[in-house]
Design a protein around this motif. Structure first.
Motif, PDB file in Angstrom:
ATOM      1  N   ILE A 139      41.957  39.443  45.734  1.00 59.07           N
ATOM      2  CA  ILE A 139      40.633  40.060  45.828  1.00 59.07           C
ATOM      3  C   ILE A 139      39.692  39.560  44.739  1.00 59.07           C
ATOM      4  O   ILE A 139      38.572  39.126  45.032  1.00 59.07           O
ATOM      5  CB  ILE A 139      40.734  41.601  45.797  1.00 59.07           C
ATOM      6  CG1 ILE A 139      41.466  42.098  47.052  1.00 59.07           C
ATOM      7  CG2 ILE A 139      39.352  42.237  45.692  1.00 59.07           C
ATOM      8  CD1 ILE A 139      41.782  43.576  47.030  1.00 59.07           C
ATOM      9  N   SER A 140      40.090  39.621  43.497  1.00 53.86           N
ATOM     10  CA  SER A 140      39.174  39.243  42.416  1.00 53.86           C
ATOM     11  C   SER A 140      38.795  37.766  42.493  1.00 53.86           C
ATOM     12  O   SER A 140      37.647  37.401  42.220  1.00 53.86           O
ATOM     13  CB  SER A 140      39.754  39.586  41.047  1.00 53.86           C
ATOM     14  OG  SER A 140      40.954  38.894  40.819  1.00 53.86           O
ATOM     15  N   LEU A 141      39.726  36.921  42.890  1.00 55.95           N
ATOM     16  CA  LEU A 141      39.429  35.492  43.031  1.00 55.95           C
ATOM     17  C   LEU A 141      38.363  35.263  44.103  1.00 55.95           C
ATOM     18  O   LEU A 141      37.403  34.511  43.896  1.00 55.95           O
ATOM     19  CB  LEU A 141      40.711  34.732  43.392  1.00 55.95           C
ATOM     20  CG  LEU A 141      40.581  33.222  43.561  1.00 55.95           C
ATOM     21  CD1 LEU A 141      40.293  32.564  42.213  1.00 55.95           C
ATOM     22  CD2 LEU A 141      41.852  32.655  44.171  1.00 55.95           C
ATOM     23  N   ILE A 142      38.505  35.936  45.228  1.00 58.27           N
ATOM     24  CA  ILE A 142      37.551  35.781  46.320  1.00 58.27           C
ATOM     25  C   ILE A 142      36.195  36.391  45.953  1.00 58.27           C
ATOM     26  O   ILE A 142      35.137  35.821  46.263  1.00 58.27           O
ATOM     27  CB  ILE A 142      38.103  36.390  47.620  1.00 58.27           C
ATOM     28  CG1 ILE A 142      39.400  35.680  48.030  1.00 58.27           C
ATOM     29  CG2 ILE A 142      37.078  36.329  48.740  1.00 58.27           C
ATOM     30  CD1 ILE A 142      39.294  34.171  48.182  1.00 58.27           C
ATOM     31  N   LEU A 143      36.204  37.531  45.271  1.00 57.83           N
ATOM     32  CA  LEU A 143      34.940  38.127  44.839  1.00 57.83           C
ATOM     33  C   LEU A 143      34.224  37.230  43.824  1.00 57.83           C
ATOM     34  O   LEU A 143      32.996  37.096  43.862  1.00 57.83           O
ATOM     35  CB  LEU A 143      35.169  39.518  44.254  1.00 57.83           C
ATOM     36  CG  LEU A 143      35.614  40.589  45.242  1.00 57.83           C
ATOM     37  CD1 LEU A 143      35.855  41.901  44.520  1.00 57.83           C
ATOM     38  CD2 LEU A 143      34.605  40.756  46.363  1.00 57.83           C
ATOM     39  N   ASP A 144      34.986  36.606  42.936  1.00 55.49           N
ATOM     40  CA  ASP A 144      34.382  35.671  41.985  1.00 55.49           C
ATOM     41  C   ASP A 144      33.801  34.460  42.711  1.00 55.49           C
ATOM     42  O   ASP A 144      32.713  33.979  42.365  1.00 55.49           O
ATOM     43  CB  ASP A 144      35.404  35.211  40.952  1.00 55.49           C
ATOM     44  CG  ASP A 144      35.787  36.294  39.957  1.00 55.49           C
ATOM     45  OD1 ASP A 144      35.097  37.341  39.908  1.00 55.49           O
ATOM     46  OD2 ASP A 144      36.782  36.095  39.235  1.00 55.49           O
ATOM     47  N   LEU A 145      34.513  33.974  43.721  1.00 56.73           N
ATOM     48  CA  LEU A 145      33.991  32.863  44.528  1.00 56.73           C
ATOM     49  C   LEU A 145      32.672  33.260  45.172  1.00 56.73           C
ATOM     50  O   LEU A 145      31.679  32.527  45.090  1.00 56.73           O
ATOM     51  CB  LEU A 145      35.004  32.477  45.612  1.00 56.73           C
ATOM     52  CG  LEU A 145      34.489  31.560  46.722  1.00 56.73           C
ATOM     53  CD1 LEU A 145      34.215  30.165  46.195  1.00 56.73           C
ATOM     54  CD2 LEU A 145      35.447  31.514  47.880  1.00 56.73           C
ATOM     55  N   ALA A 146      32.651  34.422  45.788  1.00 57.38           N
ATOM     56  CA  ALA A 146      31.435  34.889  46.457  1.00 57.38           C
ATOM     57  C   ALA A 146      30.279  35.026  45.469  1.00 57.38           C
ATOM     58  O   ALA A 146      29.147  34.626  45.757  1.00 57.38           O
ATOM     59  CB  ALA A 146      31.698  36.215  47.158  1.00 57.38           C
ATOM     60  N   ARG A 147      30.547  35.568  44.301  1.00 54.78           N
ATOM     61  CA  ARG A 147      29.509  35.716  43.270  1.00 54.78           C
ATOM     62  C   ARG A 147      28.956  34.362  42.838  1.00 54.78           C
ATOM     63  O   ARG A 147      27.744  34.155  42.782  1.00 54.78           O
ATOM     64  CB  ARG A 147      30.081  36.455  42.054  1.00 54.78           C
ATOM     65  CG  ARG A 147      29.078  36.626  40.917  1.00 54.78           C
ATOM     66  CD  ARG A 147      29.746  36.871  39.569  1.00 54.78           C
ATOM     67  NE  ARG A 147      30.597  35.744  39.215  1.00 54.78           N
ATOM     68  CZ  ARG A 147      31.818  35.866  38.677  1.00 54.78           C
ATOM     69  NH1 ARG A 147      32.328  37.050  38.417  1.00 54.78           N
ATOM     70  NH2 ARG A 147      32.528  34.799  38.386  1.00 54.78           N
ATOM     71  N   ASP A 148      29.859  33.428  42.545  1.00 57.55           N
ATOM     72  CA  ASP A 148      29.426  32.119  42.062  1.00 57.55           C
ATOM     73  C   ASP A 148      28.630  31.357  43.117  1.00 57.55           C
ATOM     74  O   ASP A 148      27.634  30.704  42.805  1.00 57.55           O
ATOM     75  CB  ASP A 148      30.627  31.290  41.596  1.00 57.55           C
ATOM     76  CG  ASP A 148      31.278  31.869  40.346  1.00 57.55           C
ATOM     77  OD1 ASP A 148      30.642  32.687  39.640  1.00 57.55           O
ATOM     78  OD2 ASP A 148      32.439  31.506  40.078  1.00 57.55           O
ATOM     79  N   VAL A 149      29.065  31.437  44.364  1.00 56.65           N
ATOM     80  CA  VAL A 149      28.341  30.761  45.440  1.00 56.65           C
ATOM     81  C   VAL A 149      27.007  31.449  45.696  1.00 56.65           C
ATOM     82  O   VAL A 149      25.970  30.784  45.847  1.00 56.65           O
ATOM     83  CB  VAL A 149      29.189  30.685  46.721  1.00 56.65           C
ATOM     84  CG1 VAL A 149      28.367  30.184  47.893  1.00 56.65           C
ATOM     85  CG2 VAL A 149      30.408  29.777  46.496  1.00 56.65           C
TER      86      VAL A 149
END
Length: 89
Positions: A33-43
């Protein structure tokens, strides 16, 4: 037309991830979850908000085609995050 609150509190996100794991026979480490949320934030910050779900999908596709291991997921997410951070679109 009725308005609904689409903001998901953390406990609801955990419940949704649990439901997805059960439905698809996934393990605890299969949904980072946190990895995907960080990806979404950065993109979202580096490219555009609508690019976030597309990028998450592409990360899953790339990771799956590479074998689907947690390392494959991490590699795909890292690559997309790096691309977003250097995006000058």
């Amino acid at each position: 037309m009725t308005e609904t609150n689409r903001t998901l509190p953390p406990e609801a996100l955990d419940a949704w991830a649990h439901a997805l794991r059960e439905r698809f026979g996934l393990g605890e480490d299969d949904i980072p979850i946190s990895l995907i949320l960080d990806l979404a934030r950065d993109v979202a910050n580096g490219v555009a908000r609508p690019a976030a779900p597309l990028s998450a999908f592409v990360a899953g596709l790339v990771a799956g085609r590479a074998g689907g291991s947690p390392a494959d997921v991490q590699s795909a997410v890292t690559s997309i995050t790096e691309a977003a951070k250097s995006w000058d679109g």
